[in-house]
Design an enzyme around this catalytic site. Sequence first.
Site, PDB file in Angstrom:
ATOM      1  N   GLU A   1       0.893  -1.166   0.000  1.00 42.05           N
ATOM      2  CA  GLU A   1       0.000   0.000   0.000  1.00 42.05           C
ATOM      3  C   GLU A   1       0.925   1.209   0.000  1.00 42.05           C
ATOM      4  O   GLU A   1       1.619   1.466   0.978  1.00 42.05           O
ATOM      5  CB  GLU A   1      -0.921  -0.016   1.215  1.00 42.05           C
ATOM      6  CG  GLU A   1      -2.088   0.966   1.097  1.00 42.05           C
ATOM      7  CD  GLU A   1      -1.764   2.342   1.634  1.00 42.05           C
ATOM      8  OE1 GLU A   1      -1.250   3.179   0.831  1.00 42.05           O
ATOM      9  OE2 GLU A   1      -1.998   2.593   2.817  1.00 42.05           O
TER      10      GLU A   1
ATOM     11  N   CYS B   1      -2.796   8.260   4.503  1.00 39.51           N
ATOM     12  CA  CYS B   1      -2.568   7.682   3.172  1.00 39.51           C
ATOM     13  C   CYS B   1      -3.646   8.105   2.179  1.00 39.51           C
ATOM     14  O   CYS B   1      -3.358   8.383   1.013  1.00 39.51           O
ATOM     15  CB  CYS B   1      -2.516   6.158   3.262  1.00 39.51           C
ATOM     16  SG  CYS B   1      -1.161   5.545   4.284  1.00 39.51           S
TER      17      CYS B   1
END
Length: 493
Positions: free
Chosen positions: A264, A299
């Site tokens: 990720e 994020c």
Amino acid sequence: MTQAEIDRLRVLPVEPALHVVDGRRVAASDGGTMPVVSPIDGRQLTTCARGAREDAEAAIAAARRAFDDGRWSGMAPAARKKVLLRWADLIEARALELAVLGVRENGTEIGMALKAEPASAVATLRYYAEAIDKLTGEIAPTDPAFLGLVHREPVGVVGAIVPWNFPLMIGAWKFAPALAAGCTMVLKPAETACLTLLRIAELGLEAGLPPGVFNVVTGEGAVVGAAIADSMQVDVLVFTGSGATGRRLMEAAARSNLKRVYLELGGKSPNVVFADAPDLEEAAKVAAHGIFRNSGQVCIAGSRLLVERSIHAAFVEKLAAHAAAMKVGDPLDLATQAGAVNSDRQLRQNLAFVEEARAAGRQVIGGARILEGTGGFYMSPAIVADAAPEDRVFRNEVFGPVVTVTPFDTEAEAVALANGTDYGLAAAVWTANLSRAHRMVRAIRAGLVHVNTYGGSDLTVPLGGVGQSGNGHDKSLHAFDKFVNLKTAWVKL
């Protein structure tokens, strides 16, 4: 949670942190340590072990033994569930203590930290614990003369490398499904956020995790992280962090044992606001929180606002008002809405993006270093109100409280701008037109698309990216897919 409780916890001494390996707290094999600097005031809080390659290899060996002898994978699913639920209870009982410790280390405002860190880890452990004895194999629809069985088996030893912004939340997204599946793990925290993960590893042992099942080794990525990636004994590697590091991990996997790697890698998430948004004031408020909370160190932060031209000026004005109203400062003050930037290095990177936009003649609102007298790392929210697609701040992830605003005229142009980066983690669309909302969800290349909101998706849905935002998924039952092998038994009857 009261301010008095927080103030009591914030001054407690923090003892030097050690690895947790094979059920024991151990120092680095060469005695090395690293300073833990608090972004609140720039002072050293404590030290943590500076792991050597040998430390990572010892932890991997412990995890390998713990998996191979079946002390965890061979335990009845219901028994594993009880251990994970006890672990969740212990974390919950110490939630405020853990939250304050984490804030002292990484600077997240306490209101967000309590929910996003220990409370999230508790919920994640309980979610996957409850799923353990409800996941089944398959019986294939075969010829009656044969029986086809599909078994789901734990993959083995998992290596995990997690970032500094939400170490408990993101860490739990990795270790909870991995351990629930029957795997063992070696986890490397970020150099600037290791204390809370080490503490919950100790709580895991108290809850009944057998030695070697969950190991935490601190140190530098180039040493400890590289050792995990290079290991022939690690079967799966999961990582949240930068694209450059993700590439190196994939290369290491190819050089070693072709371990599966799930990444990720962040994003440059578009937040698209049409003129027919149900409530522009609400959209501006949510957009501000979606980029400026935790000083933009999220994020999925909505760092690119794409606003229909007819409302662009009015929307920037509303956004700027919400940004100006946010209290930035001491993250352990309950009134604070945005805390410290994690490190001096990150702060300087954030300010460099802002100064580059100013030098290019862009309209920049805010974006200055503040509270410098505290010794900590703080900046005011920054809005680049007229960013263009060719600007570096439009294309590259800043990972700070910096948002670009770019006007568009048509739906097609909005889609092109939204998809105009290499990333594809998250996005949002604000519109009262249901058909348009569905068209935009289909057209935007991202793993998560919000409609008339931003953030807040729960554990029941997956989170993962496309393009250079990575592969694989955290959260939801789909997270188990990373940690199991499918084995077929083909039986002649």
